[in-house]
Motif scaffolding. Structure first.
Motif, PDB file in Angstrom:
ATOM      1  N   GLY A  23       0.788  -1.242  -0.017  1.00 28.02           N
ATOM      2  CA  GLY A  23      -0.015  -0.023  -0.050  1.00 28.02           C
ATOM      3  C   GLY A  23       0.728   1.222   0.158  1.00 28.02           C
ATOM      4  O   GLY A  23       0.391   2.376   0.517  1.00 28.02           O
ATOM      5  N   THR A 141       1.687  -0.299  -6.471  1.00 27.40           N
ATOM      6  CA  THR A 141       0.457   0.296  -6.061  1.00 27.40           C
ATOM      7  C   THR A 141       0.162   1.716  -6.463  1.00 27.40           C
ATOM      8  O   THR A 141       1.279   2.370  -6.713  1.00 27.40           O
ATOM      9  N   VAL A 166      -2.008  -4.103  -3.346  1.00 27.72           N
ATOM     10  CA  VAL A 166      -2.960  -3.416  -2.444  1.00 27.72           C
ATOM     11  C   VAL A 166      -2.434  -3.420  -1.231  1.00 27.72           C
ATOM     12  O   VAL A 166      -1.467  -4.005  -0.632  1.00 27.72           O
ATOM     13  N   ASP A 174      -8.652   0.538  -1.745  1.00 30.06           N
ATOM     14  CA  ASP A 174      -8.444  -0.864  -1.831  1.00 30.06           C
ATOM     15  C   ASP A 174      -9.707  -1.670  -2.653  1.00 30.06           C
ATOM     16  O   ASP A 174      -9.497  -2.581  -3.316  1.00 30.06           O
TER      17      ASP A 174
END
Length: 371
Positions: A23, A141, A166, A174
């Motif tokens: 992330g 990401t 993610v 997400d």
């Protein structure tokens, strides 16, 4: 046949562009790789490579490999490198733990065994032919639109299997990423959503039960306990990765029904010998597996592709190749390379890859038989 010399090389390998995962929590720009050359009194030389993915991804770092080799080398000089189980038991006795230190040594011993037998590693590991292995793209990401654009670029290079990173702090984002990518994939393509252990169990359950997508989800949480808790409460097939450090972890995951598949990475579990043991267990219990290494040049990638190519089709998923992220290539024009979305292991005896010494530069350490 006896080991007479162990030579250690170090190479910084910059990524072609910064890489974000978990992330955006973790950023990587350069990999610290260690190359191991083992010489024998039979004139056969074997090569191995150990390259942690930075020092924040797992409990491993480049300098640790070289320090560990310094500890192990005196006990390996004079041993027969073809006695793989003995070599691994010896390393485990002299340096408990630290599996990432042992992987490049084990790889080099496999290389010597293959050359001695006149056989490629994929055949020694049980394969009947040099099977092409699907290559997994790695999608950093970003926004759903940015990630889909990266998937389209990968598809143009022949990739049909993708790993989408993610696991951000924005739960809604997400969910949007997963839904957009799952529905927007090119026809016939597959995706795994790789969380890299970023979610808490409650977040994982909330996100996965809020989406229609039923694609693979990889390492949703930090620990095996947390991932098993999530696996029992969602409909997505779960792939485990970072929490699987040894055979006991894999056995525990199977007993608990914590996953439908795993990533088998030689550098994380201690080398090809132990990775093969885990692969064979995975076949016996019906898991599907990505077999790839943590990082490294086409040398490390090729070793993993040998093992992947020898794995039954029903149990083999795609393999990621680190070397296409790198701006330096110490084994030019050698090894398993992406060709229209797949990579085929060499059929030369042993590993089939040998580094360019001009690129590696001077060794940082040499250990040898004393006169």
């Amino acid at each position: 046949m006896k080991i007479t010399r162990i030579t250690v090389y170090q190479l910084d390998m910059p990524l072609t562009e910064p890489y974000w995962l978990s992330g955006g929590r973790l950023k990587f720009e350069t990999l610290d790789s260690t190359f191991i050359r083992i010489d024998t009194d039979a004139g056969i030389t074997g090569w191995g490579e150990g390259c942690p993915w930075g020092h924040t991804y797992l409990p491993a770092h480049g300098p640790g490999i070289r320090a560990g080799v310094q500890t192990l080398a005196p006990f390996l000089i004079g041993e027969d490198p073809r006695s793989l189980d003995h070599i691994n038991r010896l390393m485990d006795i002299q340096l408990p733990g630290h599996p990432y230190v042992k992987s490049p040594i084990d790889m080099a011993c496999w290389d010597i065994l293959g050359q001695s037998a006149g056989l490629p590693l994929w055949q020694l590991m049980g394969g009947s032919e040099a099977t092409p292995v699907l290559v997994n793209s790695s999608i950093s990401t970003g926004t759903p639109e940015d990630m889909l654009a990266l998937i389209e670029k990968a598809a143009a290079k022949g990739y049909t299997v993708h790993s989408a990173k993610v696991g951000g702090t924005d739960i809604g984002m997400d969910i949007d990423r997963i839904e957009a990518i799952s529905t927007g994939l090119p026809k016939g393509h597959k995706v795994t959503f790789d969380v890299n252990r970023a979610w808490q169990p409650a977040v994982a359950i909330e996100v996965l039960n809020s989406t229609k997508a039923r694609d693979w989800v990889e390492q949703p949480c930090e620990t095996l306990d947390q991932c098993a808790h999530v696996a029992a409460r969602v409909s997505n097939p779960i792939m485990l990765d970072e929490c699987m450090h040894n055979f006991s972890d894999h056995l525990d995951a199977w007993k608990r029904g914590a996953c439908e598949g795993v990533k088998v990475k030689p550098n994380r579990v201690g080398g090809l010998t132990k990775a093969r043991q885990i692969r064979d267990f995975g076949v016996s219990v019906g898991w599907q597996m990505h077999i790839e290494d943590l990082g490294g040049s086409a040398l490390a990638d090729t070793a993993a592709i040998h093992l992947a190519a020898s794995t039954p089709d029903a149990n083999r998923l795609a393999s990621w190749l680190c070397h296409y992220h790198l701006s330096v290539d110490p084994v030019p024009n050698q090894g398993a390379r992406n060709t229209n979305g797949s990579a085929t292991p060499p059929s030369l005896p042993g590993l089939g890859v040998s580094p360019d010494l001009d690129i590696l530069g001077a060794p940082v350490a040499t250990y040898e038989t004393r006169a």
